[in-house]
Write a protein that holds these residues in place. Structure first.
Motif, PDB file in Angstrom:
ATOM      1  N   THR A 105     -10.762  63.631 -72.718  1.00  0.00           N
ATOM      2  CA  THR A 105     -12.216  63.719 -72.867  1.00  0.00           C
ATOM      3  C   THR A 105     -12.729  62.671 -73.836  1.00  0.00           C
ATOM      4  OG1 THR A 105     -12.103  66.097 -72.462  1.00  0.00           O
ATOM      5  CG2 THR A 105     -14.129  65.262 -73.418  1.00  0.00           C
ATOM      6  N   SER A 109     -15.275  59.923 -72.327  1.00  0.00           N
ATOM      7  CA  SER A 109     -16.645  59.907 -72.853  1.00  0.00           C
ATOM      8  C   SER A 109     -16.950  58.594 -73.563  1.00  0.00           C
ATOM      9  CB  SER A 109     -16.849  61.085 -73.799  1.00  0.00           C
ATOM     10  OG  SER A 109     -15.907  61.057 -74.868  1.00  0.00           O
ATOM     11  N   THR A 134     -23.226  68.862 -67.601  1.00  0.00           N
ATOM     12  CA  THR A 134     -23.198  69.795 -68.727  1.00  0.00           C
ATOM     13  C   THR A 134     -24.132  70.981 -68.522  1.00  0.00           C
ATOM     14  OG1 THR A 134     -24.925  68.546 -69.899  1.00  0.00           O
ATOM     15  CG2 THR A 134     -22.638  67.922 -70.303  1.00  0.00           C
ATOM     16  N   GLN A 193     -17.725  68.506 -69.591  1.00  0.00           N
ATOM     17  CA  GLN A 193     -18.069  68.207 -70.976  1.00  0.00           C
ATOM     18  C   GLN A 193     -18.065  66.729 -71.329  1.00  0.00           C
ATOM     19  OE1 GLN A 193     -15.160  70.277 -73.340  1.00  0.00           O
ATOM     20  NE2 GLN A 193     -13.550  68.794 -72.946  1.00  0.00           N
ATOM     21  N   ALA A 194     -17.573  65.860 -70.463  1.00  0.00           N
ATOM     22  CA  ALA A 194     -17.520  64.439 -70.819  1.00  0.00           C
ATOM     23  C   ALA A 194     -18.905  63.852 -71.034  1.00  0.00           C
ATOM     24  CB  ALA A 194     -16.779  63.652 -69.735  1.00  0.00           C
ATOM     25  N   GLY A 195     -19.887  64.282 -70.269  1.00  0.00           N
ATOM     26  CA  GLY A 195     -21.241  63.744 -70.410  1.00  0.00           C
ATOM     27  C   GLY A 195     -21.882  64.067 -71.746  1.00  0.00           C
ATOM     28  N   TYR A 197     -20.347  64.510 -74.726  1.00  0.00           N
ATOM     29  CA  TYR A 197     -19.763  63.667 -75.766  1.00  0.00           C
ATOM     30  C   TYR A 197     -20.083  62.198 -75.528  1.00  0.00           C
ATOM     31  CZ  TYR A 197     -17.353  67.945 -76.953  1.00  0.00           C
ATOM     32  OH  TYR A 197     -17.086  69.243 -77.298  1.00  0.00           O
ATOM     33  N   MET A 198     -20.369  61.825 -74.279  1.00  0.00           N
ATOM     34  CA  MET A 198     -20.842  60.471 -74.006  1.00  0.00           C
ATOM     35  C   MET A 198     -22.152  60.205 -74.721  1.00  0.00           C
ATOM     36  SD  MET A 198     -22.444  58.908 -70.537  1.00  0.00           S
ATOM     37  CE  MET A 198     -23.908  59.866 -70.967  1.00  0.00           C
TER      38      MET A 198
END
Length: 320
Positions: A105, A109, A134, A193-195, A197-198
């Motif tokens: 992740t 991200s 998200t 969840q990557a978006g 933290y991006m």
């Protein structure tokens, strides 16, 4: 009638019996503070702190099928949980899950943030596209992954694609040997969840002074890996630390995807799923479940403090 002011100018005197002009209503800052934060603090007290205190009290009692016990047993529930193979195995499951999901992740991200930050047009569009997952429920995403993408029959998307290359159908979630279920669980959490933290990395990238890159170019640094390693990555240290801490805490709290993807299997249970079956299973042992929850809470706090100290979270620039 009139009166004379200090500068000698005459001003009219209000007639007798006329109401005095009202002063504007001013509310104090303290009143405004409690007006806006009071409902939040009340909900935090009722739904967070009171259950935590009740769970701590309950962990010292024999509490089966009841939350109002009377038999005090001391630290017996803690001993039971620390010697429970399933609970300790769930901590091992978390270790594997964290080792898979945290670095992937973080890397994905950061890569998305770097790609979006370099765009010269449609930046807002791609930022919204990557952030949109998200808003999806973990339960809904888990069911999509289970029934459509990684269905164990040949109608699942993954098996359909693999079938083109002559690969037999794979039981992604029905067999722990080999543990293909990790691929399903990690990909769904990664997509969800990557978006988020991006966005954190993107905000940090936009706060890096452009003069640093100009000075590096004057000194002969080549754009690409050199500038990323010696300028971008050190400037993202605080954000990276916060992201890793949030990812670890979120990994400890993993529940929805495991519960919905693996159902009632005895393998692949993270701590929260194991505590769920402990407290709400056939025995409904609330005392042991509460003890396990407090053990997990203390473990999260310990890992967070150790990692924050190791990565220098909260220290100033001079202390790094």
């Amino acid at each position: 009638m009139s009166t004379t002011t200090a500068r000698g100018a005459a001003r009219p005197t209000p007639a007798k019996g006329s109401p005095r002009p009202r002063r504007p209503l001013r509310t104090s800052g303290t009143f405004n503070f409690w007006l806006f934060t009071g409902p939040f603090l009340l909900g935090l007290l009722i739904f967070v702190y009171v259950p935590i205190l009740w769970s701590a009290w309950l962990s010292f009692f024999e509490a089966r099928f009841t939350v109002t016990p009377s038999e005090f047993i001391g630290f017996e529930n803690y001993r039971v949980m620390l010697t429970d193979d399933q609970f300790m195995g769930s901590l091992g499951t978390f270790t594997v899950f964290a080792a898979l999901i945290v670095p992937t992740t973080w890397a994905l991200s950061l890569a998305l943030a770097l790609a979006v930050n370099r765009l010269r047009f449609m930046r807002a569009f791609f930022r919204s596209v990557f952030f949109l997952p998200t808003a999806v429920s973990y339960v809904a995403a888990s069911l999509i992954w289970k029934t459509s993408l990684f269905n164990g029959v040949r109608f699942g998307l993954a098996n359909t694609v693999l079938g083109v290359f002559g690969v037999d159908d794979t039981a992604w979630l029905a067999d722990p040997n080999p543990p293909w279920y990790w691929l399903v669980i990690v990909t769904v959490r990664l997509w969800l969840q990557a978006g988020f933290y991006m966005i954190l990395f993107l905000a940090a990238l936009q706060n890096i002074p452009h003069e640093l890159y100009e000075a590096a170019a004057i000194d002969g640094a080549r754009p690409g890996w050199q500038t990323f390693r010696y300028i971008t990555l050190p400037q993202l240290r605080a954000t990276s630390t916060a992201v890793v801490l949030l990812l670890l805490v979120a990994a400890y709290q993993a529940f929805d995807e495991f519960f919905n993807l693996l159902n009632k299997t005895t393998w692949g249970r993270p701590p929260l799923v194991e505590l769920y079956y402990k407290a709400l299973g056939d025995n409904q042992d609330y005392g042991a479940g509460s003890a396990g929850a407090l053990i997990l809470t203390l473990l999260i706090c310990l890992v967070t403090l150790l990692q924050g100290r190791f990565m220098g979270f909260g220290r100033g620039e001079d202390a790094r």
